[in-house]
Structure formats: structure tokens, C-alpha cells
Design a protein around this motif. Structure first.
Motif, PDB file in Angstrom:
ATOM      1  N   SER A   1      38.519  35.005  38.979  1.00  0.00           N
ATOM      2  CA  SER A   1      37.106  35.253  38.671  1.00  0.00           C
ATOM      3  C   SER A   1      36.516  36.372  39.522  1.00  0.00           C
ATOM      4  O   SER A   1      35.572  37.044  39.114  1.00  0.00           O
ATOM      5  CB  SER A   1      36.288  33.967  38.858  1.00  0.00           C
ATOM      6  OG  SER A   1      36.387  33.508  40.206  1.00  0.00           O
ATOM      7  N   ASP A   2      37.081  36.561  40.707  1.00  0.00           N
ATOM      8  CA  ASP A   2      36.579  37.627  41.580  1.00  0.00           C
ATOM      9  C   ASP A   2      37.754  38.353  42.217  1.00  0.00           C
ATOM     10  O   ASP A   2      38.373  37.872  43.159  1.00  0.00           O
ATOM     11  CB  ASP A   2      35.681  37.039  42.673  1.00  0.00           C
ATOM     12  CG  ASP A   2      35.096  38.130  43.582  1.00  0.00           C
ATOM     13  OD1 ASP A   2      35.174  39.318  43.207  1.00  0.00           O
ATOM     14  OD2 ASP A   2      34.572  37.779  44.650  1.00  0.00           O
ATOM     15  N   THR A   3      38.066  39.528  41.681  1.00  0.00           N
ATOM     16  CA  THR A   3      39.196  40.314  42.206  1.00  0.00           C
ATOM     17  C   THR A   3      38.743  41.365  43.211  1.00  0.00           C
ATOM     18  O   THR A   3      39.532  42.222  43.623  1.00  0.00           O
ATOM     19  CB  THR A   3      39.944  41.015  41.051  1.00  0.00           C
ATOM     20  OG1 THR A   3      39.042  41.895  40.366  1.00  0.00           O
ATOM     21  CG2 THR A   3      40.503  39.988  40.071  1.00  0.00           C
ATOM     22  N   GLY A   4      37.466  41.313  43.592  1.00  0.00           N
ATOM     23  CA  GLY A   4      36.956  42.244  44.589  1.00  0.00           C
ATOM     24  C   GLY A   4      36.970  43.694  44.136  1.00  0.00           C
ATOM     25  O   GLY A   4      37.084  44.607  44.962  1.00  0.00           O
ATOM     26  N   GLY A   5      36.839  43.888  42.845  1.00  0.00           N
ATOM     27  CA  GLY A   5      36.821  45.249  42.321  1.00  0.00           C
ATOM     28  C   GLY A   5      38.198  45.849  42.125  1.00  0.00           C
ATOM     29  O   GLY A   5      38.330  46.992  41.649  1.00  0.00           O
ATOM     30  N   LEU A   6      39.246  45.101  42.475  1.00  0.00           N
ATOM     31  CA  LEU A   6      40.612  45.594  42.304  1.00  0.00           C
ATOM     32  C   LEU A   6      41.084  45.380  40.867  1.00  0.00           C
ATOM     33  O   LEU A   6      40.646  44.456  40.189  1.00  0.00           O
ATOM     34  CB  LEU A   6      41.569  44.856  43.249  1.00  0.00           C
ATOM     35  CG  LEU A   6      41.416  45.113  44.756  1.00  0.00           C
ATOM     36  CD1 LEU A   6      42.292  44.120  45.526  1.00  0.00           C
ATOM     37  CD2 LEU A   6      41.819  46.539  45.105  1.00  0.00           C
ATOM     38  N   ALA A   7      41.987  46.226  40.432  1.00  0.00           N
ATOM     39  CA  ALA A   7      42.646  46.004  39.154  1.00  0.00           C
ATOM     40  C   ALA A   7      43.444  44.710  39.267  1.00  0.00           C
ATOM     41  O   ALA A   7      43.909  44.347  40.361  1.00  0.00           O
ATOM     42  CB  ALA A   7      43.572  47.173  38.822  1.00  0.00           C
TER      43      ALA A   7
END
Length: 278
Positions: free
Chosen positions: A47-53
Motif C-alpha cells: 500500500s505504501d512503497t515510498g514512491g519507489l517502483a
């Protein structure tokens, strides 16, 4: 005859189009399903990839799971590819098998000679690559230069018994069947007059398929890594040389695809043993 050539060319176009469709489009669809199912089963929160692909997030935080997913993706992709190419190429496989039965005593000798030709081409390519690495400044501070394709295979292979088993099955069985049908049998069937030009063109296409994806990924990234792109371009030389060697072996053996399948499979098997020993 002209009619037979046109029929073979039409079949080749269908097979090649199906290969690229599965490799790039259907493969991406299969990958999304596998990632979704795998992460849900393993309880991995995306749900939250920290802006990473997504791929980068999994690689950084769940490296073992990332390579397991890659292994599952590859086996699913190649199952689809081998089913499609074998069904379309069934006529040619049967025809070449009948020819092989007539002259089966020379099969292993031809495969052995083919391995020597393939390794000779790879050694020549390695020498050219070494010269390029030594004269171009961008490679000066890099201690290990490996294509993304080979790095991925190495990492998946070293990720555990399951992943290693997938690599062996994929590289020793599936890839030789699929790639020899596509890049030798079908691409050669596009040409009415099969000459050295045919070998060079098909060799270049064979080389390109092994580096194109990595180059596209780099070119579409937020920050373009020119060194990585340069490595892929130089790595193309080795794959190109292999494609030329396999094309020559195919032509030399009266266009019998089983000989190049044997050479391709044996070469990959030796590479797997080398990975295991290293």
C-alpha cells in the motif's frame, strides 16, 4: 516452391508476432497477476512503497521474495512461449525429427562441433569486449561488468533450490526450444535466399532481445544511468556473436533445428554448472 515459401513465411510472421506479444504484453499481464497473488499469500504490504517502483521496493525490502517472484514469472512466461511456439512450429519439428532419424548417428558429433563453434565465437566476442572496456573511460572504475540479463539469472539461481531449479529448467530446456524455433527456424523462414546476410540479421535480432528490455528500463527511469546502458550495448556483442554462431550451425546442419537446440541447451547446462561451482 514459391507457394510453399510464402506459406512458411506467413507461419513465421505469425509465430514471431506471437512471441513478441507474449514476451512483452502478455508477460507483463502474467507478472502483475503473479505479484498480486504472491504478495497477498505472503502478507507483503504494497500500500505504501515510498514512491519507489514496485520492483525496486520489493528488491530493497524483500530481496528473496523478489527473486522468487522473478523465477515464477519466468517459468510462467516460458510455459506460455513454449506452448505457442511448439504448436505453431509442430510441422517443422516433425519434419526435422524425421531428418534427424535418418542421420541420428551424427547428431552428437554435430552438437559437439557446434559447441566448439559457439565457444570460439564467444571467445572472439570477449576479446572485442575487453578491448572496448580498456579504451573507453566510462568502464575504467567498474570492477565487474555483466549484463542485466546475466545478473538476473545469477541472482535468481543463487536464491534457493526452487529458484535454481527454475533457472536450470528455463535455460536448459525451455529457452533452447523457444529461442531456436523463433530465431533460427522462423526468422530464417522469412528469407527466400538464406545467406550470410541472413545469419547476421538473425544474429543481431537474437542479440537485441537479450539487452533491449534492460536498455528500455534505463531510458524510462527518472535518472538515466548511461554506464548501465553502455554495459548493455557492449554486452550485445557477446549475444550477437552467439546468434551468428548458432545461425551458422543451423545452416551448416541443413537447417535442422534440433542440432542448434542441442548446442544451445548444452552451452546453458555448462553455464549452470559453472554458476553452481562458483
Amino acid at each position: 516452391s514459391e507457394a510453399e515459401f510464402q506459406k512458411d513465411r506467413k507461419t513465421a510472421i505469425i509465430a514471431i508476432a506471437a512471441y513478441y506479444l507474449i514476451f512483452y504484453l502478455i508477460g507483463a499481464f502474467l507478472s502483475s497477476i503473479i505479484v498480486s497473488v504472491y504478495t497477498n499469500v505472503k502478507g507483503i504490504d504494497l500500500s505504501d512503497t515510498g514512491g519507489l517502483a514496485l520492483g525496486d521496493y520489493l528488491l530493497i525490502n524483500y530481496p528473496s521474495d523478489y527473486y522468487t517472484i522473478l523465477a515464477i514469472n519466468n517459468i510462467a512466461l516460458y510455459l506460455a512461449l513454449i506452448t505457442c511456439t511448439v504448436l505453431i512450429g509442430k510441422k517443422y519439428l516433425l519434419k526435422d525429427f524425421q531428418s534427424l532419424k535418418v542421420d541420428h548417428s551424427n547428431f552428437f558429433k554435430n552438437v559437439g562441433q557446434g559447441i566448439l563453434i559457439l565457444y570460439g565465437a564467444n571467445i572472439a566476442a570477449s576479446i572485442i569486449q575487453s578491448v572496448i572496456y580498456s579504451i573507453i573511460p566510462i568502464f575504467k572504475d567498474i570492477t565487474e561488468i555483466t549484463s542485466q540479463n546475466q545478473q538476473t539469472i545469477d541472482n535468481v539461481f543463487n536464491n534457493g533450490i526452487f529458484s535454481a531449479g527454475v533457472v536450470v529448467v528455463m535455460t536448459v530446456i525451455f529457452a533452447p526450444i523457444v529461442e531456436e524455433l523463433i530465431f533460427r527456424k522462423f526468422f530464417f523462414n522469412l528469407f527466400k535466399n538464406k545467406t550470410i546476410k541472413t545469419i547476421i540479421i538473425t544474429g543481431a535480432i537474437f542479440g537485441a532481445i537479450h539487452v533491449t528490455e534492460a536498455i528500455i528500463v534505463e531510458l524510462t527511469a527518472n535518472t538515466i544511468d548511461t554506464t548501465s546502458i553502455a554495459i548493455e550495448l557492449v554486452s550485445f556483442i557477446n549475444y550477437f556473436a552467439s546468434g551468428i554462431a548458432l545461425g551458422y550451425i543451423y545452416m551448416k546442419n541443413d537447417y535442422n533445428v534440433y542440432v542448434t537446440m542441442g548446442v544451445h541447451a548444452l552451452s546453458n547446462l555448462i553455464s549452470c554448472f559453472a554458476l553452481l561451482l562458483l
